[in-house]
Each structure stands twice: as structure tokens, then as C-alpha cells.
Write a protein that holds these residues in place. Structure first.
Motif, PDB file in Angstrom:
ATOM      1  N   VAL A   1      38.849 -34.427  -4.488  1.00 41.49           N
ATOM      2  CA  VAL A   1      39.724 -35.252  -5.334  1.00 41.49           C
ATOM      3  C   VAL A   1      38.553 -35.459  -6.698  1.00 41.49           C
ATOM      4  CG1 VAL A   1      40.792 -37.099  -6.426  1.00 41.49           C
ATOM      5  CG2 VAL A   1      41.066 -36.559  -3.896  1.00 41.49           C
ATOM      6  N   LEU A   2      39.121 -34.999  -7.895  1.00 39.29           N
ATOM      7  CA  LEU A   2      38.077 -35.322  -9.258  1.00 39.29           C
ATOM      8  C   LEU A   2      39.002 -36.231 -10.125  1.00 39.29           C
ATOM      9  CD1 LEU A   2      35.809 -34.046 -11.065  1.00 39.29           C
ATOM     10  CD2 LEU A   2      37.645 -32.902 -12.128  1.00 39.29           C
ATOM     11  N   LEU A   3      38.238 -37.240 -10.333  1.00 41.09           N
ATOM     12  CA  LEU A   3      38.635 -38.478 -11.260  1.00 41.09           C
ATOM     13  C   LEU A   3      37.872 -38.398 -12.586  1.00 41.09           C
ATOM     14  CD1 LEU A   3      38.605 -41.215  -8.673  1.00 41.09           C
ATOM     15  CD2 LEU A   3      40.345 -39.586  -9.284  1.00 41.09           C
ATOM     16  N   LEU A   4      38.710 -38.058 -13.574  1.00 43.25           N
ATOM     17  CA  LEU A   4      38.079 -38.149 -15.221  1.00 43.25           C
ATOM     18  C   LEU A   4      38.250 -39.406 -15.773  1.00 43.25           C
ATOM     19  CD1 LEU A   4      39.235 -34.400 -15.810  1.00 43.25           C
ATOM     20  CD2 LEU A   4      36.748 -35.270 -15.137  1.00 43.25           C
TER      21      LEU A   4
ATOM     22  N   PHE B   1      33.454 -36.761  -8.368  1.00 44.13           N
ATOM     23  CA  PHE B   1      34.283 -35.861  -7.337  1.00 44.13           C
ATOM     24  C   PHE B   1      34.135 -36.612  -6.002  1.00 44.13           C
ATOM     25  CE2 PHE B   1      33.788 -32.243  -4.419  1.00 44.13           C
ATOM     26  CZ  PHE B   1      35.026 -31.735  -4.601  1.00 44.13           C
ATOM     27  N   LEU B   2      35.293 -36.499  -5.281  1.00 46.56           N
ATOM     28  CA  LEU B   2      35.003 -37.099  -3.778  1.00 46.56           C
ATOM     29  C   LEU B   2      35.565 -35.961  -2.924  1.00 46.56           C
ATOM     30  CD1 LEU B   2      37.450 -40.138  -4.798  1.00 46.56           C
ATOM     31  CD2 LEU B   2      35.170 -40.237  -4.792  1.00 46.56           C
ATOM     32  N   HIS B   3      34.562 -36.124  -1.722  1.00 42.61           N
ATOM     33  CA  HIS B   3      34.770 -34.974  -0.765  1.00 42.61           C
ATOM     34  C   HIS B   3      34.614 -35.453   0.475  1.00 42.61           C
ATOM     35  CE1 HIS B   3      30.745 -33.972  -0.005  1.00 42.61           C
ATOM     36  NE2 HIS B   3      30.458 -34.061  -1.273  1.00 42.61           N
ATOM     37  N   PRO B   4      35.184 -35.173   1.488  1.00 41.95           N
ATOM     38  CA  PRO B   4      34.723 -35.560   2.943  1.00 41.95           C
ATOM     39  C   PRO B   4      33.553 -34.949   3.471  1.00 41.95           C
ATOM     40  CG  PRO B   4      36.532 -33.765   2.896  1.00 41.95           C
ATOM     41  CD  PRO B   4      36.495 -34.009   1.616  1.00 41.95           C
ATOM     42  N   GLU B   5      32.883 -35.642   4.083  1.00 42.92           N
ATOM     43  CA  GLU B   5      31.558 -35.255   4.566  1.00 42.92           C
ATOM     44  C   GLU B   5      31.893 -34.450   6.184  1.00 42.92           C
ATOM     45  OE1 GLU B   5      28.745 -35.147   3.555  1.00 42.92           O
ATOM     46  OE2 GLU B   5      29.354 -36.063   1.721  1.00 42.92           O
TER      47      GLU B   5
ATOM     48  N   ARG C   1      30.854 -23.293   5.335  1.00 40.55           N
ATOM     49  CA  ARG C   1      29.832 -23.200   4.804  1.00 40.55           C
ATOM     50  C   ARG C   1      29.864 -22.998   2.983  1.00 40.55           C
ATOM     51  NH1 ARG C   1      24.515 -19.128   5.895  1.00 40.55           N
ATOM     52  NH2 ARG C   1      23.079 -19.973   4.523  1.00 40.55           N
ATOM     53  N   THR C   2      30.806 -22.039   2.752  1.00 43.76           N
ATOM     54  CA  THR C   2      31.332 -21.721   1.537  1.00 43.76           C
ATOM     55  C   THR C   2      31.841 -23.069   0.869  1.00 43.76           C
ATOM     56  OG1 THR C   2      31.747 -19.510   2.083  1.00 43.76           O
ATOM     57  CG2 THR C   2      32.472 -20.452  -0.109  1.00 43.76           C
ATOM     58  N   ILE C   3      32.691 -23.930   1.617  1.00 46.73           N
ATOM     59  CA  ILE C   3      33.044 -25.060   1.044  1.00 46.73           C
ATOM     60  C   ILE C   3      32.272 -26.107   0.738  1.00 46.73           C
ATOM     61  CG2 ILE C   3      34.761 -26.951   1.316  1.00 46.73           C
ATOM     62  CD1 ILE C   3      36.161 -24.187   0.953  1.00 46.73           C
ATOM     63  N   ARG C   4      31.168 -26.298   1.629  1.00 44.22           N
ATOM     64  CA  ARG C   4      30.016 -27.213   1.424  1.00 44.22           C
ATOM     65  C   ARG C   4      29.479 -26.803   0.063  1.00 44.22           C
ATOM     66  NH1 ARG C   4      30.075 -31.266   4.959  1.00 44.22           N
ATOM     67  NH2 ARG C   4      30.827 -30.912   7.089  1.00 44.22           N
ATOM     68  N   SER C   5      29.175 -25.564  -0.034  1.00 39.19           N
ATOM     69  CA  SER C   5      28.148 -25.026  -1.042  1.00 39.19           C
ATOM     70  C   SER C   5      29.096 -25.420  -2.481  1.00 39.19           C
ATOM     71  CB  SER C   5      28.197 -23.491  -1.183  1.00 39.19           C
ATOM     72  OG  SER C   5      27.445 -23.188  -2.298  1.00 39.19           O
ATOM     73  N   TYR C   6      30.253 -25.398  -2.556  1.00 33.90           N
ATOM     74  CA  TYR C   6      31.236 -25.801  -3.571  1.00 33.90           C
ATOM     75  C   TYR C   6      30.977 -27.201  -3.781  1.00 33.90           C
ATOM     76  CZ  TYR C   6      33.541 -21.404  -4.835  1.00 33.90           C
ATOM     77  OH  TYR C   6      33.790 -20.307  -5.534  1.00 33.90           O
ATOM     78  N   PHE C   7      31.331 -28.084  -2.944  1.00 33.72           N
ATOM     79  CA  PHE C   7      31.032 -29.266  -2.795  1.00 33.72           C
ATOM     80  C   PHE C   7      29.738 -29.757  -3.653  1.00 33.72           C
ATOM     81  CE2 PHE C   7      33.600 -30.445   0.873  1.00 33.72           C
ATOM     82  CZ  PHE C   7      34.638 -30.196   0.373  1.00 33.72           C
TER      83      PHE C   7
ATOM     84  N   GLY D   1      27.987 -28.146  -5.293  1.00 34.58           N
ATOM     85  CA  GLY D   1      27.692 -27.793  -6.931  1.00 34.58           C
ATOM     86  C   GLY D   1      28.595 -28.565  -7.820  1.00 34.58           C
ATOM     87  N   ILE D   2      29.923 -28.985  -7.438  1.00 40.32           N
ATOM     88  CA  ILE D   2      30.666 -29.906  -8.169  1.00 40.32           C
ATOM     89  C   ILE D   2      30.221 -31.137  -8.242  1.00 40.32           C
ATOM     90  CG2 ILE D   2      33.091 -30.824  -8.167  1.00 40.32           C
ATOM     91  CD1 ILE D   2      34.307 -28.233  -6.849  1.00 40.32           C
TER      92      ILE D   2
END
Length: 284
Positions: A26-29, A38-42, A57-63, A65-66
Motif C-alpha cells: 500500500v502506498l500512501l501519499l 510504502f507499506l508491505h508485509p515482511e 525474490r523479485t517482489i522483495r527486490s521491488y519492496f 526499491g520502493i
């Protein structure tokens, strides 16, 4: 008149042809406050059970970076002024390009800023969209033993028998110059620098415990700085974050304390796979 903030859901389209979409962030602006969160699950174990080929692995890399990009935007508030009327363009131009890839933000929705406590809003949105990941999933405490075992297991898999079992169980004792103090590191490897591996878990229950543990380790690395300088050594610190999201802030402060030390390299738990790969390449 009440202020407005915006939110957008990060969605993973696992099987686009079937319309299977997972909410993974979830992105909050907050335009007036000039903040992006930016909120994400661990923990992603529940997704792995549902979708075995999930690209974790790809998703965590995006997390990662965001999170880095939103933190950077918050430190550059002037950027928000360019997108006051167009929050979607802020996302597309500054955070994640909108394309045909599987990971994309949903359309932006406005909401009334019902409290000045932005962290409380973050907690509520996490519970609304992402609490699924934390339900009914037992996670053992990720202590130092757990960290070291995970790292060695990854390393053994990559080396595929090139090192004997004994080689993994040879700790290195380091003495601090001019003192009677000595410290033991459970593993070490060489690749130009002499890398001393030490697990330090912050999977604790109290904020004060996290800060005290970080401070204690900073003191140790300060005492060993002369040793590191003379032998071209580096301290690779494997760290685990706390289960409780409320402790993420002191955890961030703790790893920053460690990372600020001149000869310390912090390796977070989600970086262990990449770190084990670099270790294996050097040991080969």
C-alpha cells in the motif's frame, strides 16, 4: 476544510489471463505533509503456499526499491509540488513506471485526512489490506542461531560439497589490541578483505532492548577497529528484524548505527541469499 491524502494498492498479477491479483503493498501519499509511505508485509509464507512459483525474490527486490524511493521523496519535498493535482503521475514518474509487468499500482483513490497521526493511518491501512499475511502463521524467533543456520545452509547448497562440514564449524577469535578483550566470530571468509561474520538478531520485544543491543555491538566494533585496519578486515553483520511492526523504527535506527561504523557491512535477512552467493563465489 479537511485535508486529503491519496492511496494506491501495489498488486501482483500472478496469472493475468485468469485475473488473479494479489495485494502486496500500500502506498500512501500525503501532499500537504510532503510525505510518501510504502507499506508491505515482511512474511510472504502464505503466498508461497498458495502459489508455489511466486517470484518472492523479485517482489522483495521491488519492496526494497520502493521503500528507498519513497524515503528519498520525503527528503525532497519540492518534488511533491510538481504533482499536487496529479498524484498518479507522481507514482508513474517517480516510484514505479506503469507498464505491462506483473507488479503495478492500482488507480489512486483520495481519502480525508482524519487524523494528524500519519503512522496511525499507516497501521489502519496495513490492517485493512495486508493483515492477511500475518494471520495464523507461526514464525519462530529469528535469533542468532537461526540467522547463522540459515546462512550456512544457503552457503552449503551453493558450494555443493566443496567445503567439508568441519570448515563451517571453525570460529575465529579476535583480540583487541592493547587490551585483554577477545571476541569470537562463528565464521570467516576471504575475498580481498578478511570477512568476519557475526549474526545479530533484533527480533526482540522492547525498543530499549534493540537500541541497547546495537550500542553494545557498536562498542565491540569500535574496540576492534585497529585490528580491522591492520588486517584489512570487515565485519559482516547478519541481522534479523523484529516481528512487531511497531519496532521497525528503532530497528532502522539500530542498523543505521551499525552501518555507520567504518568496517561494518550490514546484511539484512532478506539479503542472505545474495550474500551467500558472494561468499560461495569467493570460496570457490
Amino acid at each position: 476544510m479537511n485535508s486529503v491524502f491519496y492511496y494506491s494498492i501495489l498488486q501482483y498479477r500472478y496469472a493475468q489471463s485468469l485475473g488473479e491479483v494479489l495485494n502486496v503493498g500500500v502506498l500512501l501519499l500525503f501532499p500537504e505533509q510532503r510525505q510518501a509511505v510504502f507499506l508491505h508485509p515482511e512474511r510472504l509464507g502464505r503466498i508461497r503456499k498458495l502459489y508455489p512459483k511466486f517470484a518472492e525474490r523479485t517482489i522483495r527486490s521491488y519492496f526494497k526499491g520502493i521503500v528507498a524511493r519513497t524515503n528519498q521523496l520525503t527528503k525532497q519535498p519540492e518534488i511533491f509540488a510538481n504533482y499536487e493535482e496529479h498524484p498518479r503521475q507522481l507514482i508513474d514518474n517517480e516510484i514505479l513506471i506503469r507498464d505491462s509487468s506483473a507488479l503495478q499500482f492500482s488507480e489512486v483513490k483520495p481519502s480525508v485526512l482524519y487524523t494528524d497521526d500519519l503512522s496511525a493511518i499507516g497501521d489502519q491501512f496495513y490492517k485493512l489490506y495486508l493483515s492477511f499475511y500475518d494471520e495464523d502463521e507461526y514464525r519462530p524467533r529469528h535469533d542468532e542461531t537461526y540467522l547463522l543456520k540459515d546462512y550456512k545452509q544457503l552457503l552449503r547448497q551453493r558450494l555443493d560439497g566443496l567445503l567439508s562440514s568441519k570448515a563451517f564449524e571453525q570460529p575465529v577469535t579476535v583480540k583487541a589490541k592493547g587490551t585483554s578483550l577477545s571476541y569470537q566470530f562463528p565464521f570467516a571468509w576471504q575475498n580481498g578483505s578478511f570477512n568476519l561474520v557475526k549474526p545479530v538478531s533484533f527480533d526482540l520485544k522492547l525498543e530499549q532492548s534493540i537500541i541497547e543491543k546495537a550500542t553494545l555491538n557498536v562498542g565491540q566494533f569500535t574496540v576492534l577497529n585497529d585490528y580491522a585496519e591492520q588486517r584489512n578486515a570487515r565485519f559482516d553483520v547478519l541481522v534479523a528484524r523484529p516481528k512487531d511492526r511497531k519496532l521497525y523504527k528503532p530497528y532502522g535506527q539500530a542498523i543505521q548505527l551499525l552501518a555507520n561504523q567504518p568496517r561494518v557491512n550490514v546484511v539484512e535477512e532478506d539479503e542472505l541469499e545474495d550474500y551467500s552467493r558472494k561468499t560461495a563465489e569467493a570460496l570457490r
